[in-house]
Design a protein around this motif. Sequence first.
Motif, PDB file in Angstrom:
ATOM      1  N   ARG A 114      46.739  40.441 -36.116  1.00 17.16           N
ATOM      2  CA  ARG A 114      46.792  39.193 -36.900  1.00 17.16           C
ATOM      3  C   ARG A 114      46.086  38.032 -36.219  1.00 17.16           C
ATOM      4  N   ARG A 115      45.643  38.251 -34.996  1.00 10.61           N
ATOM      5  CA  ARG A 115      45.072  37.161 -34.189  1.00 10.61           C
ATOM      6  C   ARG A 115      46.072  36.014 -34.118  1.00 10.61           C
ATOM      7  N   ASP A 116      47.324  36.395 -33.911  1.00  8.21           N
ATOM      8  CA  ASP A 116      48.412  35.428 -33.801  1.00  8.21           C
ATOM      9  C   ASP A 116      48.684  35.205 -32.320  1.00  8.21           C
ATOM     10  N   PHE A 117      48.207  34.098 -31.814  1.00 10.40           N
ATOM     11  CA  PHE A 117      48.337  33.810 -30.394  1.00 10.40           C
ATOM     12  C   PHE A 117      49.336  32.688 -30.125  1.00 10.40           C
ATOM     13  N   LYS A 118      50.313  32.577 -31.031  1.00  8.10           N
ATOM     14  CA  LYS A 118      51.409  31.619 -30.824  1.00  8.10           C
ATOM     15  C   LYS A 118      52.036  31.948 -29.468  1.00  8.10           C
ATOM     16  N   PRO A 119      52.250  30.932 -28.646  1.00  7.07           N
ATOM     17  CA  PRO A 119      52.670  31.216 -27.280  1.00  7.07           C
ATOM     18  C   PRO A 119      53.993  31.959 -27.169  1.00  7.07           C
ATOM     19  N   GLY A 120      53.958  33.044 -26.448  1.00  6.52           N
ATOM     20  CA  GLY A 120      55.138  33.733 -25.960  1.00  6.52           C
ATOM     21  C   GLY A 120      55.110  33.506 -24.451  1.00  6.52           C
ATOM     22  N   PHE A 121      54.085  34.071 -23.807  1.00  8.19           N
ATOM     23  CA  PHE A 121      53.802  33.804 -22.406  1.00  8.19           C
ATOM     24  C   PHE A 121      52.383  33.258 -22.351  1.00  8.19           C
TER      25      PHE A 121
END
Length: 184
Positions: A114-121
């Motif tokens: 999804r190209r979802d780079f919402k921050p996790g780490f």
Amino acid sequence: KGIRVIDAPVSGGEAGAIEAVLSIMVGGEQTDFDTAKPILEALGKTIVLCGPHGSGQTVKAANQLIVAVNIQACAEAVVFLEKSGVDLNAALDVLNAGLAGSTVLTRKKDNFLRRDFKPGFRIDLHHKDMGIVTDAARNVGAALPVGTVVASLVASLRAQGDGGLDHSALLRGVERLSGHPTQG
């Protein structure tokens, strides 16, 4: 008796913390470990005394090295597969079921798709950790040829303004190097 301490960094990310299945790498004395273990069991599933004080931090640094290199390898595979016209979702499923499978691929597959780079780490934090592991390796005389390259790629992402994104955004760096339009 005085204050007794252990170092006990964790691995498993936000999901591992929520599910209380973190891996906890501990450095310290056996008696202190035994005292702290019931508390640590509320947080994690794999709790291991790795050696004297500082060992937990050393194992955590090795963890961050493995994670960064694994994410980079996955990102390279994603771009390679996409540029080859392969069904990416199917390919990642079959790869993850074989020897190429990993917790990184399991947890980051949707980020890649999804190209979802919402921050996790965040890249910024992984950059800090890669500095820790490369410095520690230099101090003990351990060569990290691949790790040093990945540390540079992480630093490059930060320089390009991606430091606040999830570390799965290493995919963006591979896309840029491959002339593949970045998404997400």
